[in-house]
Write a protein that holds these residues in place. Structure first.
Motif, PDB file in Angstrom:
ATOM      1  N   ARG A  65      -1.212 -32.529 -14.195  1.00 39.73           N
ATOM      2  CA  ARG A  65      -1.252 -31.103 -15.214  1.00 39.73           C
ATOM      3  C   ARG A  65      -3.052 -29.853 -15.242  1.00 39.73           C
ATOM      4  NH1 ARG A  65      -1.618 -35.943 -18.148  1.00 39.73           N
ATOM      5  NH2 ARG A  65      -3.732 -35.018 -18.774  1.00 39.73           N
ATOM      6  N   ARG A  66      -3.348 -30.475 -14.071  1.00 39.42           N
ATOM      7  CA  ARG A  66      -4.923 -28.915 -14.054  1.00 39.42           C
ATOM      8  C   ARG A  66      -5.168 -29.093 -12.221  1.00 39.42           C
ATOM      9  NH1 ARG A  66      -8.918 -25.843 -17.268  1.00 39.42           N
ATOM     10  NH2 ARG A  66      -8.383 -27.067 -18.757  1.00 39.42           N
ATOM     11  N   LEU A  67      -4.663 -27.879 -12.298  1.00 38.45           N
ATOM     12  CA  LEU A  67      -5.335 -27.912 -11.036  1.00 38.45           C
ATOM     13  C   LEU A  67      -6.428 -26.645 -10.879  1.00 38.45           C
ATOM     14  CD1 LEU A  67      -1.805 -27.292  -9.401  1.00 38.45           C
ATOM     15  CD2 LEU A  67      -2.485 -29.506  -9.384  1.00 38.45           C
ATOM     16  N   VAL A  68      -7.775 -27.507  -9.874  1.00 31.09           N
ATOM     17  CA  VAL A  68      -8.499 -26.882  -9.486  1.00 31.09           C
ATOM     18  C   VAL A  68      -8.683 -26.714  -8.166  1.00 31.09           C
ATOM     19  CG1 VAL A  68     -11.051 -26.919 -10.119  1.00 31.09           C
ATOM     20  CG2 VAL A  68      -9.949 -27.723 -12.017  1.00 31.09           C
ATOM     21  N   GLU A  97      -0.917 -21.474 -16.805  1.00 31.64           N
ATOM     22  CA  GLU A  97      -2.177 -20.251 -17.015  1.00 31.64           C
ATOM     23  C   GLU A  97      -2.890 -20.213 -16.246  1.00 31.64           C
ATOM     24  OE1 GLU A  97      -5.350 -19.973 -21.251  1.00 31.64           O
ATOM     25  OE2 GLU A  97      -4.180 -21.573 -20.785  1.00 31.64           O
ATOM     26  N   VAL A  98      -3.834 -19.578 -15.948  1.00 33.64           N
ATOM     27  CA  VAL A  98      -5.065 -18.896 -15.191  1.00 33.64           C
ATOM     28  C   VAL A  98      -5.883 -19.359 -15.921  1.00 33.64           C
ATOM     29  CG1 VAL A  98      -5.775 -17.967 -13.278  1.00 33.64           C
ATOM     30  CG2 VAL A  98      -3.385 -18.129 -13.026  1.00 33.64           C
ATOM     31  N   VAL A  99      -7.227 -20.246 -15.861  1.00 35.35           N
ATOM     32  CA  VAL A  99      -8.036 -20.556 -15.838  1.00 35.35           C
ATOM     33  C   VAL A  99      -9.820 -20.651 -15.104  1.00 35.35           C
ATOM     34  CG1 VAL A  99      -7.292 -21.197 -17.999  1.00 35.35           C
ATOM     35  CG2 VAL A  99      -8.433 -22.810 -16.248  1.00 35.35           C
ATOM     36  N   LYS A 100     -10.606 -19.998 -15.590  1.00 33.15           N
ATOM     37  CA  LYS A 100     -11.985 -19.723 -14.854  1.00 33.15           C
ATOM     38  C   LYS A 100     -12.344 -19.308 -13.948  1.00 33.15           C
ATOM     39  CE  LYS A 100     -13.815 -21.727 -18.569  1.00 33.15           C
ATOM     40  NZ  LYS A 100     -13.406 -20.635 -19.739  1.00 33.15           N
ATOM     41  N   LEU A 101     -11.247 -18.328 -13.514  1.00 34.31           N
ATOM     42  CA  LEU A 101     -11.887 -17.395 -12.391  1.00 34.31           C
ATOM     43  C   LEU A 101     -13.273 -17.264 -12.280  1.00 34.31           C
ATOM     44  CD1 LEU A 101     -10.824 -16.962  -9.251  1.00 34.31           C
ATOM     45  CD2 LEU A 101      -9.590 -15.135 -10.587  1.00 34.31           C
ATOM     46  N   MET A 102     -13.859 -17.899 -11.337  1.00 36.69           N
ATOM     47  CA  MET A 102     -15.089 -17.036 -11.481  1.00 36.69           C
ATOM     48  C   MET A 102     -15.682 -16.969  -9.540  1.00 36.69           C
ATOM     49  SD  MET A 102     -17.202 -19.931 -13.457  1.00 36.69           S
ATOM     50  CE  MET A 102     -16.492 -21.326 -13.905  1.00 36.69           C
ATOM     51  N   VAL A 103     -16.758 -15.991  -8.867  1.00 36.66           N
ATOM     52  CA  VAL A 103     -16.840 -15.964  -8.833  1.00 36.66           C
ATOM     53  C   VAL A 103     -18.081 -15.975  -8.549  1.00 36.66           C
ATOM     54  CG1 VAL A 103     -17.471 -14.782  -6.118  1.00 36.66           C
ATOM     55  CG2 VAL A 103     -15.093 -15.516  -7.003  1.00 36.66           C
ATOM     56  N   HIS A 104     -19.384 -16.394  -7.959  1.00 36.42           N
ATOM     57  CA  HIS A 104     -21.122 -16.143  -7.540  1.00 36.42           C
ATOM     58  C   HIS A 104     -20.759 -14.893  -6.997  1.00 36.42           C
ATOM     59  CE1 HIS A 104     -24.806 -17.353  -6.894  1.00 36.42           C
ATOM     60  NE2 HIS A 104     -24.868 -17.783  -6.864  1.00 36.42           N
ATOM     61  N   ALA A 113     -12.076 -13.278  -5.035  1.00 31.27           N
ATOM     62  CA  ALA A 113     -11.176 -13.733  -6.625  1.00 31.27           C
ATOM     63  C   ALA A 113      -9.978 -12.954  -6.477  1.00 31.27           C
ATOM     64  CB  ALA A 113     -11.837 -11.962  -7.493  1.00 31.27           C
ATOM     65  N   ARG A 114      -9.407 -12.104  -5.308  1.00 29.15           N
ATOM     66  CA  ARG A 114      -7.880 -12.196  -5.358  1.00 29.15           C
ATOM     67  C   ARG A 114      -7.520 -12.872  -4.763  1.00 29.15           C
ATOM     68  NH1 ARG A 114      -4.920  -7.511  -4.882  1.00 29.15           N
ATOM     69  NH2 ARG A 114      -5.953  -6.289  -6.349  1.00 29.15           N
ATOM     70  N   ARG A 115      -7.823 -13.600  -3.607  1.00 27.82           N
ATOM     71  CA  ARG A 115      -7.745 -15.019  -2.588  1.00 27.82           C
ATOM     72  C   ARG A 115      -7.520 -15.834  -3.741  1.00 27.82           C
ATOM     73  NH1 ARG A 115     -11.550 -17.258   2.266  1.00 27.82           N
ATOM     74  NH2 ARG A 115     -10.049 -18.637   2.812  1.00 27.82           N
ATOM     75  N   LEU A 116      -8.375 -16.107  -4.175  1.00 26.35           N
ATOM     76  CA  LEU A 116      -8.833 -17.496  -5.421  1.00 26.35           C
ATOM     77  C   LEU A 116      -7.508 -17.363  -6.138  1.00 26.35           C
ATOM     78  CD1 LEU A 116     -11.807 -18.188  -6.182  1.00 26.35           C
ATOM     79  CD2 LEU A 116     -10.713 -19.878  -5.138  1.00 26.35           C
ATOM     80  N   LEU A 117      -6.996 -15.650  -7.147  1.00 24.25           N
ATOM     81  CA  LEU A 117      -6.023 -16.108  -7.738  1.00 24.25           C
ATOM     82  C   LEU A 117      -4.654 -15.927  -6.725  1.00 24.25           C
ATOM     83  CD1 LEU A 117      -5.262 -14.652 -10.745  1.00 24.25           C
ATOM     84  CD2 LEU A 117      -5.587 -12.397  -9.490  1.00 24.25           C
ATOM     85  N   ASP A 118      -4.165 -15.585  -5.563  1.00 23.46           N
ATOM     86  CA  ASP A 118      -3.595 -15.929  -4.590  1.00 23.46           C
ATOM     87  C   ASP A 118      -2.922 -17.467  -4.986  1.00 23.46           C
ATOM     88  OD1 ASP A 118      -3.367 -12.828  -4.787  1.00 23.46           O
ATOM     89  OD2 ASP A 118      -3.520 -12.833  -2.609  1.00 23.46           O
ATOM     90  N   THR A 119      -4.715 -17.787  -4.344  1.00 20.72           N
ATOM     91  CA  THR A 119      -4.019 -19.205  -4.625  1.00 20.72           C
ATOM     92  C   THR A 119      -3.352 -19.971  -5.952  1.00 20.72           C
ATOM     93  OG1 THR A 119      -5.794 -19.452  -2.997  1.00 20.72           O
ATOM     94  CG2 THR A 119      -5.391 -21.438  -3.978  1.00 20.72           C
ATOM     95  N   ALA A 120      -3.915 -19.566  -6.825  1.00 20.43           N
ATOM     96  CA  ALA A 120      -3.484 -19.730  -8.103  1.00 20.43           C
ATOM     97  C   ALA A 120      -1.886 -19.177  -8.003  1.00 20.43           C
ATOM     98  CB  ALA A 120      -3.815 -19.616  -9.198  1.00 20.43           C
ATOM     99  N   GLU A 121      -1.297 -18.749  -8.119  1.00 18.20           N
ATOM    100  CA  GLU A 121       0.168 -18.209  -8.091  1.00 18.20           C
ATOM    101  C   GLU A 121       0.689 -18.931  -7.092  1.00 18.20           C
ATOM    102  OE1 GLU A 121      -0.160 -13.619  -7.796  1.00 18.20           O
ATOM    103  OE2 GLU A 121      -1.744 -13.780  -8.685  1.00 18.20           O
ATOM    104  N   ARG A 122       0.212 -19.030  -5.975  1.00 17.81           N
ATOM    105  CA  ARG A 122       1.096 -19.604  -4.730  1.00 17.81           C
ATOM    106  C   ARG A 122       0.938 -20.845  -5.391  1.00 17.81           C
ATOM    107  NH1 ARG A 122      -1.890 -17.564  -1.669  1.00 17.81           N
ATOM    108  NH2 ARG A 122      -3.082 -19.362  -1.313  1.00 17.81           N
ATOM    109  N   LEU A 132       3.379 -16.569 -15.664  1.00 19.92           N
ATOM    110  CA  LEU A 132       2.200 -17.262 -14.880  1.00 19.92           C
ATOM    111  C   LEU A 132       1.406 -15.831 -16.447  1.00 19.92           C
ATOM    112  CD1 LEU A 132       0.701 -16.642 -11.788  1.00 19.92           C
ATOM    113  CD2 LEU A 132       0.921 -18.920 -13.030  1.00 19.92           C
ATOM    114  N   LEU A 133       0.444 -16.803 -16.914  1.00 20.26           N
ATOM    115  CA  LEU A 133      -0.429 -16.563 -18.133  1.00 20.26           C
ATOM    116  C   LEU A 133      -2.256 -16.866 -18.708  1.00 20.26           C
ATOM    117  CD1 LEU A 133       0.771 -18.573 -21.474  1.00 20.26           C
ATOM    118  CD2 LEU A 133       1.525 -15.550 -20.716  1.00 20.26           C
ATOM    119  N   LEU A 134      -3.151 -14.879 -19.358  1.00 25.65           N
ATOM    120  CA  LEU A 134      -4.586 -15.219 -18.449  1.00 25.65           C
ATOM    121  C   LEU A 134      -4.397 -14.477 -20.078  1.00 25.65           C
ATOM    122  CD1 LEU A 134      -5.913 -12.722 -17.351  1.00 25.65           C
ATOM    123  CD2 LEU A 134      -5.184 -14.041 -15.244  1.00 25.65           C
ATOM    124  N   ASP A 135      -5.922 -14.469 -19.952  1.00 29.34           N
ATOM    125  CA  ASP A 135      -6.820 -13.377 -21.186  1.00 29.34           C
ATOM    126  C   ASP A 135      -8.511 -13.637 -20.146  1.00 29.34           C
ATOM    127  OD1 ASP A 135      -9.172 -15.003 -22.279  1.00 29.34           O
ATOM    128  OD2 ASP A 135      -7.318 -16.545 -22.593  1.00 29.34           O
TER     129      ASP A 135
END
Length: 179
Positions: A65-68, A97-104, A113-122, A132-135
């Protein structure tokens, strides 16, 4: 330490992986809070508390239910993460919902960050999610990322969440249609 994104591998975590790398994820979370990210925590965030926080998601990860995902540099250090929460309600299984996108801080400004976002979208598309939703905090670098990645603003809520210093800040809400 500067991180080259060419050597960064993005891997999906299992529940066991989540437990195994919770300390590195905790370091990442603490770094984000220390840098002022409004991601649900007040400063100062204890490293042990930050590491332990990740464990609560193991059952959801196990159930799918949650992918990380974790982004790991060439030395194996976790330098980024993103999550995707799939909706379980019968009338909402088309959304996630896209959650907790973080980059050190050491790895920012290199497209991770874009690469991680693209991963979640795919992954959302692969799971048959079409919406998809996010805040995010209004005025943040993340808000600019979502704008540039084709997300659509659908609202702004004043005083939505407290920044790490306790100051209430507005949040901008986004959606993205995958159809």
């Amino acid at each position: 330490m500067t991180v080259s994104t060419a050597t960064v591998e993005v891997v999906r975590l299992t529940a066991a992986d989540l437990a195994d790398c919770r300390h590195q994820l905790g370091v990442l979370l603490t770094d984000a809070v220390d840098d002022g990210a409004s991601i649900g925590f007040l400063a100062p965030l204890d490293a042990a508390e930050a590491a332990h926080w990740w464990l609560q998601f193991a059952p959801e990860v196990e159930a799918g239910r949650r992918l990380v995902w974790a982004a790991r540099d060439g030395a194996g250090r976790t330098v980024g993460t993103v999550g995707l929460v799939l909706e379980g309600k019968a009338n909402g299984r088309h959304r996630a919902e896209v959650v907790k996108l973080m980059v050190h801080r050491d790895a920012r400004g290199r497209g991770l960050a874009r690469r991680l976002l693209d991963t979640a979208e795919r992954a959302a598309a692969d799971a048959d999610a079409t919406l998809l939703l996010l805040d995010t905090r209004t005025g943040s670098a993340a808000e600019r990322l979502y704008d540039s990645a084709g997300w659509t603003r659908y609202g702004l809520v004043p005083d939505f969440a407290a920044d790490p210093d306790g100051t209430l800040s507005p949040a901008t809400f986004f959606y993205k249609s995958l159809t």
